[in-house]
Design a protein around this motif. Structure first.
Motif, mmCIF file in Angstrom:
data_model
loop_
_atom_site.group_PDB
_atom_site.id
_atom_site.type_symbol
_atom_site.label_atom_id
_atom_site.label_comp_id
_atom_site.label_asym_id
_atom_site.label_seq_id
_atom_site.Cartn_x
_atom_site.Cartn_y
_atom_site.Cartn_z
ATOM 1 N N ASN A 92 0.811 -1.220 0.000
ATOM 2 C CA ASN A 92 0.000 0.000 0.000
ATOM 3 C C ASN A 92 0.845 1.272 0.000
ATOM 4 O O ASN A 92 0.428 2.297 -0.534
ATOM 5 N N THR A 148 -13.755 -4.863 -1.044
ATOM 6 C CA THR A 148 -12.992 -3.923 -0.209
ATOM 7 C C THR A 148 -11.994 -3.094 -1.028
ATOM 8 O O THR A 148 -11.576 -3.506 -2.111
ATOM 9 N N PRO A 149 -11.595 -1.915 -0.486
ATOM 10 C CA PRO A 149 -10.731 -0.985 -1.221
ATOM 11 C C PRO A 149 -9.244 -1.218 -0.925
ATOM 12 O O PRO A 149 -8.887 -2.002 -0.040
ATOM 13 N N PHE A 150 -8.408 -0.446 -1.650
ATOM 14 C CA PHE A 150 -6.962 -0.630 -1.479
ATOM 15 C C PHE A 150 -6.421 0.043 -0.226
ATOM 16 O O PHE A 150 -5.355 -0.290 0.259
ATOM 17 N N ASN A 151 -7.148 1.034 0.329
ATOM 18 C CA ASN A 151 -6.467 1.937 1.260
ATOM 19 C C ASN A 151 -6.342 1.395 2.682
ATOM 20 O O ASN A 151 -5.456 1.817 3.404
ATOM 21 N N SER A 176 -9.321 -5.684 -2.941
ATOM 22 C CA SER A 176 -8.834 -4.859 -4.051
ATOM 23 C C SER A 176 -7.686 -5.572 -4.759
ATOM 24 O O SER A 176 -6.756 -6.063 -4.105
ATOM 25 N N SER A 210 -16.474 -8.623 -8.888
ATOM 26 C CA SER A 210 -17.353 -7.955 -7.899
ATOM 27 C C SER A 210 -18.813 -8.132 -8.291
ATOM 28 O O SER A 210 -19.666 -8.451 -7.457
ATOM 29 N N GLY A 226 -15.558 1.647 -0.849
ATOM 30 C CA GLY A 226 -14.746 2.128 -1.970
ATOM 31 C C GLY A 226 -15.194 3.501 -2.400
ATOM 32 O O GLY A 226 -15.770 4.256 -1.603
ATOM 33 N N SER A 227 -14.957 3.831 -3.650
ATOM 34 C CA SER A 227 -15.258 5.182 -4.142
ATOM 35 C C SER A 227 -16.761 5.360 -4.355
ATOM 36 O O SER A 227 -17.494 4.386 -4.528
ATOM 37 N N GLY A 250 -16.938 7.457 -1.086
ATOM 38 C CA GLY A 250 -15.836 8.401 -0.939
ATOM 39 C C GLY A 250 -16.197 9.598 -0.057
ATOM 40 O O GLY A 250 -17.257 9.624 0.579
ATOM 41 N N GLN A 280 -4.798 9.268 1.843
ATOM 42 C CA GLN A 280 -5.656 8.231 1.252
ATOM 43 C C GLN A 280 -6.499 7.558 2.335
ATOM 44 O O GLN A 280 -6.398 6.344 2.569
ATOM 45 N N CYS A 282 -10.582 7.690 3.894
ATOM 46 C CA CYS A 282 -11.902 8.277 3.638
ATOM 47 C C CYS A 282 -12.242 9.284 4.723
ATOM 48 O O CYS A 282 -13.185 10.044 4.585
#
Ligand code: NAD
Length: 466
Positions: A92, A148-151, A176, A210, A226-227, A250, A280, A282
């Motif tokens: 990450n 799930t997201p990358f962050n 992600s 997904s 996520g976004s 987001g 990065q 949210c």
């Protein structure tokens, strides 16, 4: 040869039926850490079928026995704490301390799940009608999923998976593709616990995988993080297919600083909020609204503190801010800074073209401060998701409230003040889900729901908490 990730299905590590892979890249060193399968509909079907097959036996396993797996999971996560944090840094780009913080928050969700048996009760009323008692019971429903997201690659899967399975559901995780190694290790550690086959499954992939997960006929519900554009798609698509859905999106988080705030303390908090995880998050503070006379001293303090942040590779303990996730993210962030400047913002601290010795190709963006930002500018409206802080000015508290509430997002907002009246008014009037009073990152802990309103959340049941 590069490590090729496998899908985790029915307690086995199996190769994807797709022969296509995407590289997982360390954003600081540019090393290819692994190759992640693009995945296939067949992979998803196998994973969901494995989860369906496991459901009946898992459901009838006593809830206290199900919780016992999480006691043991907590222990292995503690034992491997530093390995978990290291993987987060490598894939990450955040700093080691940030990664440690993330793993700690993830473990707190496991702690919460251990306690779930105490809140899984139904309720009963005697003599609801003459000679009739009525009982409501909570029952597991079947297969649930998380996309799930990358962050927060370690923490976000743990927001959902532990609680879902302790409650007797079975699970499919779709992490992600930019940060799949954290989820791989989470599943490896679960596998060590001899969790019955199929209770937890994982499929790698992107958009198509997904979609297949959330629309599969045997899928009961989906938790998405996520976004905003994708959260909307997930909310609509999953709902259209009759699924339960919670979709966290987001953000554009505002921080209001009143003239009576403690300047140094506010500055330190704003540093952590705007530049932690290279922006990065949210919950990252993205716009500071300086009220009245707070403006000039606050701007100078922010520039002073942000200029001093040490940017570098996250594995070096002295680094205070790491990379953004990828070269394309760096390009997007730099483009958005340039757009802001073209619209009239002044870059009083400019992090574009930041180079770090020894990591010349790394995806670094230095801390950036844009002054003179107005509500119409793109940098005031759109999520940048990078280490960029915009400064706006408001004449008084009422104007600041109006600015915050004009955002289409409503994830978080904070105020720095020593006035109890303004603190209370802020909490009351601001239309955002997570409110901080003299707190820069208003993060919900595991036993509280993660707020989120307007374009930051789609659904009714929030993630985390009861
Ligand atoms: P993203 O929306 O690009 O991806 C999230 C997940 O959705 C990934 O698993 C991805 O593979 C999948 N995906 C991508 N496109 C899809 C599509 N069209 N249909 C279905 N699935 C799709 O988000 P990201 O870039 O990984 O994460 C950053 C974003 O997440 C930021 O906007 C951030 O604010 C947000 N975020 C929100 C919260 C919250 O709690 N509200 C927490 C963390 C991150």
């Amino acid at each position: 040869m590069t490590h090729r990730l496998k899908q985790y299905i029915g307690g086995e590590w199996v190769s994807s039926t797709s022969d296509q892979y995407t590289p997982v890249i360390n954003p600081a060193t540019c090393d290819v850490l692994a190759e992640c399968p693009v995945g296939s509909l067949e992979d998803v079907d196998l994973a969901v079928k494995a989860a369906v097959a496991a459901f009946d036996e898992w459901r009838s396993t006593p809830i206290l026995s199900r919780a016992q797996y999480m006691y043991r999971y907590k222990q292995v996560l503690e034992d491997r704490f530093e390995d978990l944090a290291r993987i987060v840094v490598e894939e990450n780009g955040k700093t080691r301390d940030e990664a440690r913080g993330e793993v700690r928050r993830g473990i707190e969700s496991v702690d919460f799940a251990i306690g779930v048996p105490t809140i899984a009760r139904g309720y009963k009323v005697e003599d609801i009608s003459s000679g009739i008692d009525e009982t409501a019971e909570r029952q597991p429903l079947g297969v649930f999923s998380a996309i799930t997201p990358f962050n927060f690659p370690m923490m976000v899967p743990l927001w959902f998976l532990p609680t879902a399975i302790v409650l007797g559901n079975t699970f499919v995780l779709k992490p992600s593709p930019q940060t799949p190694l954290s989820s791989e290790l989470l599943c490896e550690l679960l596998d060590e616990l001899d969790l019955p086959e199929g209770v937890v499954n994982m499929v790698h992939g992107g958009k198509d995988v997904s979609t297949a997960v959330m629309t599969h006929p045997d899928m009961v519900g989906v938790s998405f993080v996520g976004s905003t554009p994708v959260a909307k798609i997930v909310y609509e698509t999953a709902a259209k297919h009759g699924k339960r859905v919670q979709a966290q999106g987001g953000a554009k988080n505002y921080i209001v600083v009143m003239p009576d705030a403690d300047l140094g303390g506010s500055g330190r908090n704003i540093m952590g909020s705007a530049y932690g995880c290279a922006g990065q998050r949210c919950l990252a503070g993205s716009v500071v609204v300086a009220v009245g006379d707070s403006y000039a001293p606050l701007r100078d303090e922010l520039v002073r503190q942000a200029s001093a942040l040490r940017v570098g590779y996250g594995l070096n303990e002295s680094t205070q801010m790491g990379t953004v996730i990828s070269a394309s993210a760096r390009e997007r962030i730099e483009r958005m800074i340039s757009e802001g400047v073209a619209e009239g913002a002044q870059p009083v601290l400019d992090g574009r073209s930041r180079q770090v010795e020894g990591f010349e190709n790394g995806s670094f963006v230095g801390p950036t401060i844009l002054d003179g930002v107005t509500p119409q500018m793109s940098v005031a409206r759109d999520e940048i998701f990078g280490p960029v802080l915009s400064i706006m000015r408001a004449a008084d508290f009422d104007e600041a409230v109006q600015m915050v509430n004009s955002s289409r997002y409503g994830n978080a907002a904070s105020i720095f003040t020593s006035s109890g009246r303004h603190a209370r008014e802020f909490k009351y009037r601001i239309n955002a889900g997570n409110i901080g009073i003299n707190v820069g990152v208003a993060a919900a802990t595991a036993s509280f729901p993660f707020g989120g309103k307007k374009d930051s959340f789609f659904g009714d049941l929030h993630g985390q908490g009861p």
